[in-house]
Design a protein around this motif. Structure first.
Motif, short mmCIF file in Angstrom:
data_model
loop_
_atom_site.label_atom_id
_atom_site.label_comp_id
_atom_site.label_asym_id
_atom_site.label_seq_id
_atom_site.Cartn_x
_atom_site.Cartn_y
_atom_site.Cartn_z
N GLN A 236 -0.94 40.72 42.14
CA GLN A 236 -0.29 41.72 41.32
C GLN A 236 -0.92 41.74 39.93
O GLN A 236 -1.15 40.70 39.31
CB GLN A 236 1.20 41.42 41.22
N VAL A 239 0.63 39.68 37.19
CA VAL A 239 0.38 38.25 37.23
C VAL A 239 -0.91 37.93 36.49
O VAL A 239 -0.98 36.96 35.70
CB VAL A 239 0.31 37.74 38.69
N ASN A 242 -0.24 38.39 32.70
CA ASN A 242 0.50 37.27 32.12
C ASN A 242 -0.35 36.02 32.01
O ASN A 242 -0.22 35.25 31.05
CB ASN A 242 1.76 36.98 32.96
N ILE A 282 9.35 36.11 32.16
CA ILE A 282 8.71 35.94 33.47
C ILE A 282 9.71 35.38 34.47
O ILE A 282 9.80 35.86 35.62
CB ILE A 282 7.48 35.02 33.35
N ASN A 285 12.38 38.20 35.24
CA ASN A 285 11.83 39.36 35.95
C ASN A 285 11.28 39.01 37.33
O ASN A 285 11.10 39.90 38.17
CB ASN A 285 10.72 40.01 35.12
N SER A 286 11.00 37.74 37.57
CA SER A 286 10.46 37.35 38.88
C SER A 286 11.54 37.13 39.92
O SER A 286 11.24 37.03 41.12
CB SER A 286 9.62 36.07 38.74
N THR A 289 11.57 38.81 43.49
CA THR A 289 10.19 39.19 43.80
C THR A 289 9.52 38.06 44.57
O THR A 289 10.07 36.95 44.67
CB THR A 289 9.39 39.48 42.52
N LEU A 291 7.29 36.11 43.66
CA LEU A 291 7.07 34.94 42.80
C LEU A 291 8.24 33.97 42.84
O LEU A 291 8.09 32.81 42.45
CB LEU A 291 6.82 35.38 41.36
N ASN A 292 9.39 34.43 43.30
CA ASN A 292 10.56 33.57 43.36
C ASN A 292 10.67 32.84 44.70
O ASN A 292 11.56 32.01 44.88
CB ASN A 292 11.83 34.39 43.12
N ARG A 297 6.48 29.48 43.63
CA ARG A 297 7.03 29.01 42.36
C ARG A 297 6.02 28.22 41.54
O ARG A 297 6.08 28.19 40.32
CB ARG A 297 8.29 28.19 42.60
N ARG A 300 4.20 30.81 39.65
CA ARG A 300 5.01 31.25 38.51
C ARG A 300 4.98 30.23 37.38
O ARG A 300 4.88 30.59 36.21
CB ARG A 300 6.46 31.48 38.97
#
Length: 427
Positions: A236, A239, A242, A282, A285-286, A289, A291-292, A297, A300
């Protein structure tokens, strides 16, 4: 002798938290990552006897710019306007008069563009009169916008948008050579084209080292540029963005500490706040998604800057958050952040981002205190960004007839600011 901690009125971080954070996160390279930097050697800014010789004039200019911020009186009249033309006329009594004078067709974005034009001219003037290390410091302020611009062009490339459309959307403080900008969305769909993209974006821009570091950290096994294309398609774009901002903040923090003096203290605090806000956003907002997911993780966690009041204990807790109900507990490493997050429930029509904006303005205003340091240059740009958001918000409310919402902006250097009113009550 007055301690350095008690000198600065940063009211929303306890002294104990500050000391713990300084001992654990003053050196971003302590995380074990390579110490990557755009500027390898940075001079000190000088002390009482030498600072004004090199930096006295630009510092005086930027402190003079402070008088150009819109006042409570200006905001009062802007919020009473019935049309965008009325808003333009009211701005003629402010520092924006010359920039709006010749505009005929006015829409909300017009105020943003003209305000940015004014800011760019002011920063170019300051940069023209800067010597080292202030010149490097001012360049670093622009690197954040350069990263955003490059990522905008890359994202547009993948979606097939035209170069002209993308370039118009780029932030003017982060522009680089037009030939470079046009080549990013115009590369050929071939291995050679991907190699040209890599060389153009990652090598020829001032923020190239951040892109190179990102690719080294995430594509060590790649052998050719066509596989790098796969990274841009599969990961993404946010990502990647960030990750680059994380590297930038860590590098900027290192540079400010190398400059030393009041610059290191004031800017160290501001960058830590910026890093903490990035980590919290982050994490929030994750949620919901990929990323969670448990397998992601660790990815992230790598996005959290290795600097800040939350680092390392707080960011480690944020990395394990699975839902919003766990956020408040994860922020317990810094009680003031925990309190800030808990206050969302009682804040009418305010988001976490809004509350962070208010805290940022408070800290940035304080950065104008003291003398002989570089923090006012950074604070001026960030506060002007907030003022521009205020102008656009007011213009949108006028255009849409939402007068009930028009006062939901963050004033700057305002006597009615919540933290100033609270200070008067405590006297």
């Amino acid at each position: 002798m007055v301690s350095r901690l008690s000198f600065h009125p940063y009211t929303y971080l306890t002294q104990g938290t500050f000391l713990r954070s300084c001992s654990s996160s003053s050196n971003p390279s302590s995380s074990g990552e390579a110490n990557m930097s755009v500027a390898s050697d940075v001079m000190e800014a000088g002390g009482l006897g030498t600072f004004n010789l090199d930096h006295g004039f630009p510092e005086a200019v930027v402190r003079g710019f402070r008088s150009g911020f819109l006042t409570d009186y200006d905001y009062h009249h802007l919020t009473q306007c019935e049309s965008l033309e009325d808003m333009k006329m009211n701005l003629q009594e402010t520092d924006y008069d010359q920039f709006m004078a010749n505009e005929q067709h006015i829409i909300p974005v017009t105020f943003r563009d003209k305000a940015l034009q004014k800011l760019v001219q002011e920063m170019e003037f300051l940069r023209a009169h800067a010597v080292e290390p202030l010149a490097t410091f001012l360049d670093y302020i622009s690197y954040e916008f350069m990263i955003d611009n490059v990522m905008l062009l890359l994202k547009g490339t993948l979606s097939g948008r035209s170069a002209n459309e993308l370039i118009k959307q780029c932030h003017p403080l982060g522009l680089f050579k037009e030939s470079t900008m046009r080549s990013i969305p115009a590369f050929e769909a071939s291995p050679k084209g991907y190699a040209d993209l890599y060389q153009t974006v990652l090598i020829d821009t001032p923020v190239g080292p951040y892109f190179s570091q990102y690719l080294q950290d995430n594509a060590e096994q790649l052998s050719d540029a066509s596989e790098m294309r796969n990274i841009l398609e599969e990961v993404q774009i946010e990502v990647i963005k960030n990750s680059l901002h994380k590297l930038y903040l860590e590098d900027f923090y290192r540079v400010c500490q190398a400059i030393g003096g009041e610059t290191a203290e004031f800017m160290g605090h501001l960058i830590k706040l910026r890093a903490d806000r990035m980590a919290v956003n982050i994490a929030v907002n994750s949620i919901g998604t990929p990323l969670n997911e448990p397998a992601m993780r660790s990815t992230r966690h790598k996005l959290f800057p290795a600097v800040g009041y939350l680092y390392p204990a707080g960011t480690a807790r944020l990395a394990e958050v699975t839902d919003e109900g766990q956020m408040e507990g994860a922020l317990s490493a810094v009680p003031e952040y925990q309190k800030l997050y808990a206050s969302i429930a009682g804040a009418k029509d305010k988001t976490l981002e809004d509350l962070f904006y208010e805290k940022d303005v408070q800290a940035l205003e304080v950065a104008f205190e003291g003398q002989m340091h570089f923090a006012p240059f950074y604070a001026y740009v960030k506060l002007k960004q907030q003022e521009i958001r205020n102008l656009v918000w007011i213009a949108e409310c006028i255009l849409q007839g939402q007068k009930d919402e028009i006062n939901k902006f963050v004033p700057i250097f305002s006597d009615s600011s919540p933290w100033r009113l609270a200070g008067k009550l405590n006297r």
